[in-house]
Motif scaffolding. Structure first.
Motif, PDB file in Angstrom:
ATOM      1  N   ARG A 147      -5.582  -1.112  -6.222  1.00 51.48           N
ATOM      2  CA  ARG A 147      -6.472  -0.031  -6.593  1.00 51.48           C
ATOM      3  C   ARG A 147      -5.676   1.269  -6.432  1.00 51.48           C
ATOM      4  NH1 ARG A 147     -10.201  -1.087  -3.500  1.00 51.48           N
ATOM      5  NH2 ARG A 147     -11.682  -2.080  -4.957  1.00 51.48           N
ATOM      6  N   VAL A 148      -5.463   1.973  -7.541  1.00 58.66           N
ATOM      7  CA  VAL A 148      -4.580   3.138  -7.558  1.00 58.66           C
ATOM      8  C   VAL A 148      -5.398   4.405  -7.786  1.00 58.66           C
ATOM      9  CG1 VAL A 148      -2.589   4.229  -8.657  1.00 58.66           C
ATOM     10  CG2 VAL A 148      -2.714   1.723  -8.488  1.00 58.66           C
ATOM     11  N   ALA A 163       0.851  -1.186   0.000  1.00 60.24           N
ATOM     12  CA  ALA A 163       0.000   0.000   0.000  1.00 60.24           C
ATOM     13  C   ALA A 163       0.887   1.236   0.000  1.00 60.24           C
ATOM     14  CB  ALA A 163      -0.931   0.008   1.211  1.00 60.24           C
ATOM     15  N   TRP A 164       0.328   2.347  -0.482  1.00 64.45           N
ATOM     16  CA  TRP A 164       1.058   3.625  -0.562  1.00 64.45           C
ATOM     17  C   TRP A 164       0.129   4.701  -0.018  1.00 64.45           C
ATOM     18  CZ3 TRP A 164       5.255   4.569  -4.547  1.00 64.45           C
ATOM     19  CH2 TRP A 164       5.693   5.895  -4.549  1.00 64.45           C
ATOM     20  N   GLN A 222      -2.873   7.541  -4.011  1.00 65.92           N
ATOM     21  CA  GLN A 222      -2.818   6.473  -3.018  1.00 65.92           C
ATOM     22  C   GLN A 222      -2.813   5.129  -3.732  1.00 65.92           C
ATOM     23  OE1 GLN A 222      -3.039   7.337   0.361  1.00 65.92           O
ATOM     24  NE2 GLN A 222      -3.694   9.471   0.153  1.00 65.92           N
ATOM     25  N   VAL A 223      -2.318   4.103  -3.037  1.00 71.89           N
ATOM     26  CA  VAL A 223      -2.409   2.731  -3.536  1.00 71.89           C
ATOM     27  C   VAL A 223      -2.941   1.859  -2.414  1.00 71.89           C
ATOM     28  CG1 VAL A 223      -1.139   0.723  -4.402  1.00 71.89           C
ATOM     29  CG2 VAL A 223      -0.497   3.027  -5.169  1.00 71.89           C
ATOM     30  N   GLU A 224      -3.962   1.046  -2.731  1.00 76.99           N
ATOM     31  CA  GLU A 224      -4.512   0.092  -1.779  1.00 76.99           C
ATOM     32  C   GLU A 224      -4.411  -1.308  -2.384  1.00 76.99           C
ATOM     33  OE1 GLU A 224      -8.491   1.101  -0.904  1.00 76.99           O
ATOM     34  OE2 GLU A 224      -8.032   3.147  -0.222  1.00 76.99           O
ATOM     35  N   PRO A 225      -4.236  -2.329  -1.537  1.00 80.16           N
ATOM     36  CA  PRO A 225      -4.232  -3.703  -2.065  1.00 80.16           C
ATOM     37  C   PRO A 225      -5.610  -4.076  -2.564  1.00 80.16           C
ATOM     38  CG  PRO A 225      -4.203  -3.721   0.330  1.00 80.16           C
ATOM     39  CD  PRO A 225      -4.049  -2.287  -0.076  1.00 80.16           C
TER      40      PRO A 225
END
Length: 255
Positions: A143-144, A124-125, A133-136
């Motif tokens: 999901r970016v 994640a970011w 943002q980045v989510e798993p």
């Protein structure tokens, strides 16, 4: 005052916020560069050799690095495995992110928190106060959210667009030099999937690979220079320019 100090202060103040954000992701997390000349003849590894290279590994304890990256100062701290995040690793970073025009118009903050697995692959970011943002997504996707600017000049307004990326966990293309600095060691071989999470190359099949001091990032050949303990001191471009230089390193535990 060092130009890194304000960003480091923001990192410290925002850690609690980042941990709260990632706590919501923990249940979903499974336990566990402009083109340059191609590799010179005689230095390239074959596909069969690359296929048998192991994944890179992060050191098990805290690592703190500072130096220059693309000619700009950076500071990074990798924390030990955290049970709150399925024993993944929090990377605190202060950097000069890529200019939007070089990364598909996306705006990134200069002090994100990034969650990594033991092989430095992105989980994640957290873009903090930015929209990027980045989510798993599932066990192997992302999901970016990408922060873009609508309009121009004083009338520009930030907007977020969302996309999904599958195909497995990997390193981010624009973060790769730092991840090499954290995981490379002299005399080793490694290979890992590479993804342009925010930019225009997300659909490409990219890799990071190294064989001793010969490093390739998305097919671009580089040279790793070791320090006295065999960790990365500098990462050089094909022409010998310094892409990333570690001026100071603090690593807990044995060298």
């Amino acid at each position: 005052m060092s130009p890194l100090i304000p960003a480091v202060v923001r990192l410290a103040r925002g850690l609690g916020v980042a941990l709260a954000l990632h706590a919501g992701l923990a249940a979903a997390v499974p336990a566990a560069v402009a083109p340059a000349p191609a590799v010179a003849p005689g230095t390239a590894t074959t596909p069969a050799q690359r296929a048998h290279a192991p994944l890179p590994s992060l050191p098990p304890r805290t690592v703190e690095l500072d130096g220059t990256w693309n000619g700009q100062p950076f500071w990074a701290r990798l924390l030990p495995p955290d049970a709150h995040f399925a024993n993944h690793r929090v990377l605190q970073l202060s950097w000069a992110p890529p200019a939007p025009e070089t990364i598909g118009g996306v705006h990134l903050v200069d002090c994100p928190f990034i969650l990594l697995d033991d092989h430095a692959r992105i989980i994640a970011w957290n873009g903090r106060d930015g929209m990027s943002q980045v989510e798993p997504l599932g066990v192997d996707g992302y999901r970016v959210s990408r922060e873009l600017a609508r309009g121009s000049g004083a009338d520009a307004q930030p907007v977020a667009t969302t996309r999904t990326i599958g195909g497995g966990r990997g390193w981010d293309l624009h973060l790769a030099p730092l991840l090499v600095a954290l995981s490379w060691q002299a005399g080793t071989r490694a290979q890992v999937h590479l993804i342009d999470l925010y930019g225009d190359r997300a659909a490409e099949l990219l890799q990071v690979h190294w064989d001793q001091d010969q490093v390739q990032i998305a097919g671009v050949a580089m040279l790793a220079v070791a320090d006295e303990q065999g960790h990365l001191r500098s990462l050089l471009s094909p022409g010998g320019a310094v892409l990333l230089h570690v001026a100071h390193a603090h690593r807990e535990g044995p060298p």
